[in-house]
Scaffold this motif. Structure first.
Motif, short mmCIF file in Angstrom:
data_model
loop_
_atom_site.label_atom_id
_atom_site.label_comp_id
_atom_site.label_asym_id
_atom_site.label_seq_id
_atom_site.Cartn_x
_atom_site.Cartn_y
_atom_site.Cartn_z
N ASP A 135 107.42 4.86 -47.81
CA ASP A 135 106.88 5.70 -48.44
C ASP A 135 106.95 6.95 -48.64
O ASP A 135 107.30 8.06 -48.80
CB ASP A 135 107.88 5.24 -49.94
CG ASP A 135 108.44 4.34 -49.85
OD1 ASP A 135 109.55 4.34 -48.99
OD2 ASP A 135 108.91 3.53 -50.25
N LYS A 136 104.96 7.42 -48.11
CA LYS A 136 104.34 8.09 -48.21
C LYS A 136 104.96 8.98 -47.25
O LYS A 136 104.80 9.97 -47.18
CB LYS A 136 102.68 7.43 -47.95
CG LYS A 136 102.33 7.18 -50.16
CD LYS A 136 100.83 6.60 -50.08
CE LYS A 136 100.46 5.99 -50.89
NZ LYS A 136 98.64 5.97 -51.20
N ILE A 137 104.61 8.16 -45.78
CA ILE A 137 104.88 8.85 -44.62
C ILE A 137 106.04 9.98 -45.52
O ILE A 137 106.82 11.32 -44.60
CB ILE A 137 105.13 8.05 -43.27
CG1 ILE A 137 103.59 7.41 -43.42
CG2 ILE A 137 105.55 8.80 -42.44
CD1 ILE A 137 103.70 6.15 -42.41
N SER A 138 107.16 8.87 -45.78
CA SER A 138 108.30 10.46 -45.57
C SER A 138 108.17 11.16 -46.75
O SER A 138 109.34 11.89 -45.93
CB SER A 138 109.22 9.19 -46.01
OG SER A 138 111.14 9.51 -46.74
N ASN B 69 97.00 14.80 -43.16
CA ASN B 69 97.59 13.06 -43.85
C ASN B 69 97.76 12.26 -43.26
O ASN B 69 98.20 11.07 -43.45
CB ASN B 69 98.02 13.93 -45.64
CG ASN B 69 96.69 14.38 -46.30
OD1 ASN B 69 95.73 13.46 -46.35
ND2 ASN B 69 96.57 15.17 -46.60
N THR B 70 99.05 13.15 -42.86
CA THR B 70 100.65 12.70 -41.50
C THR B 70 99.51 11.69 -40.62
O THR B 70 99.94 10.47 -40.54
CB THR B 70 101.27 13.34 -41.70
OG1 THR B 70 101.70 14.34 -42.22
CG2 THR B 70 102.64 13.07 -40.96
N ILE B 71 99.12 12.17 -39.86
CA ILE B 71 98.23 11.50 -38.58
C ILE B 71 97.72 9.76 -39.69
O ILE B 71 97.90 8.68 -38.29
CB ILE B 71 97.58 11.96 -37.87
CG1 ILE B 71 98.38 12.92 -37.25
CG2 ILE B 71 96.63 11.22 -36.61
CD1 ILE B 71 97.71 13.90 -36.09
N ARG B 72 96.84 10.65 -40.46
CA ARG B 72 96.47 9.28 -41.41
C ARG B 72 97.33 8.15 -41.53
O ARG B 72 97.39 6.85 -41.56
CB ARG B 72 95.53 9.41 -42.45
CG ARG B 72 94.61 8.68 -42.85
CD ARG B 72 93.76 9.44 -43.90
NE ARG B 72 92.77 10.44 -43.55
CZ ARG B 72 93.20 11.27 -44.13
NH1 ARG B 72 93.85 11.61 -45.76
NH2 ARG B 72 92.68 13.01 -44.17
N LEU B 73 98.11 8.63 -42.18
CA LEU B 73 99.27 7.19 -42.64
C LEU B 73 100.14 6.45 -41.28
O LEU B 73 100.33 5.88 -41.76
CB LEU B 73 100.57 8.34 -43.56
CG LEU B 73 99.45 8.91 -44.98
CD1 LEU B 73 101.03 9.54 -45.89
CD2 LEU B 73 99.72 7.69 -45.60
N ALA C 155 101.25 11.61 -31.20
CA ALA C 155 101.66 12.90 -30.73
C ALA C 155 103.78 13.40 -30.47
O ALA C 155 103.90 14.20 -30.73
CB ALA C 155 101.09 12.89 -29.42
N VAL C 156 103.99 12.17 -30.09
CA VAL C 156 105.47 12.43 -29.97
C VAL C 156 105.96 12.63 -30.93
O VAL C 156 107.07 13.88 -31.08
CB VAL C 156 106.53 11.18 -29.13
CG1 VAL C 156 107.51 10.64 -28.96
CG2 VAL C 156 105.47 10.27 -27.59
N ILE C 157 105.76 12.01 -32.39
CA ILE C 157 106.69 12.25 -33.59
C ILE C 157 106.08 13.55 -34.19
O ILE C 157 107.23 14.25 -34.59
CB ILE C 157 105.78 11.18 -34.78
CG1 ILE C 157 105.98 9.21 -34.47
CG2 ILE C 157 106.34 10.88 -35.78
CD1 ILE C 157 105.03 8.77 -34.87
N LYS C 158 104.70 13.61 -34.02
CA LYS C 158 104.52 15.19 -34.87
C LYS C 158 105.19 16.34 -34.10
O LYS C 158 105.57 17.03 -34.10
CB LYS C 158 103.08 14.89 -33.99
CG LYS C 158 102.63 16.53 -34.92
CD LYS C 158 100.84 16.85 -34.41
CE LYS C 158 99.51 17.53 -34.68
NZ LYS C 158 100.41 19.25 -33.47
N ALA C 159 105.31 16.25 -31.94
CA ALA C 159 106.36 16.89 -31.50
C ALA C 159 107.59 17.20 -31.92
O ALA C 159 107.65 18.34 -32.24
CB ALA C 159 106.39 17.17 -30.25
#
Length: 197
Positions: free
Chosen positions: A80-83, A125-129, A145-149
């Motif tokens: 839920d935090k990531i979302s 924060n997103t990467i940490r989660l 890296a794929v999610i981030k891109a």
């Protein structure tokens, strides 16, 4: 971002005017809304370019505060935090028409470049989660890296073109749809999303 009370009032009014008129608002519009002289505004900001440049910092600082609230909420699961963090917008920005941002690309390219840089760099924060979710087994082990891109590319497309306007889709709706698609792709199959949309 440290701002005085006058700068805060100006920024909030600039955001309101941008939401109503896009880039077409004038310093007269801002002064009239604030019941303030243009001279006072020009003491704080030299021109519209500086206003927009500061608006970017102001908005991203507010988004980071919203992210911090999500990160520190013990009631939220990692998923839920990531979302939540991927679509974090302060409540007072929910009505901003971010679909108008594409206008900055041609008229204020330096400001638009700043937006792109902020989108590319505010990921700690997103990467940490995501990494925490993988450790917990609630997120599939996929390259971060794929999610981030993917997220960056989608948001940049939303902001750099009129794709949402022509598709009659609101920015918040587009963000929520994007996050739903990504989260359903990366969540472990036994994990469901519980955050309310």
């Amino acid at each position: 971002m440290d701002m005085n009370e006058t700068q805060n009032r100006i920024m909030e009014t600039v955001i309101e005017e941008f939401n109503k008129k896009g880039l077409k608002f004038t310093m007269d519009d801002v002064a009239k809304d604030l019941h303030m002289s243009k001279k006072t505004i020009y003491k704080e900001y030299a021109d519209k370019a500086e206003l927009f440049d500061n608006m970017v910092d102001y908005c991203f600082s507010s988004i980071k505060k919203s992210e911090a609230g999500i990160m520190n909420d013990p009631k939220l699961s990692t998923v839920d935090k990531i979302s939540g963090i991927l679509i974090a917008l302060p409540d007072n920005y929910k009505n901003i028409d971010f679909r108008m941002m594409y206008q900055l690309k041609d008229k204020y390219p330096d400001v638009y470049t700043k937006i792109e840089k902020r989108l590319e760099t505010d990921w700690d924060n997103t990467i940490r989660l995501l990494e925490q979710g993988m450790e917990e087994g609630v997120i599939r082990r996929v390259p971060v890296a794929v999610i981030k891109a993917m997220v960056e590319a989608a948001i940049e497309k939303f902001l750099s073109s009129d794709v949402l306007i022509s598709g009659n889709t609101g920015y918040n709706q587009a963000l929520e749809t994007m996050v739903d698609i990504i989260m359903n792709g990366i969540c472990a199959k036994s994990v469901g999303l519980t955050a309310e949309k």
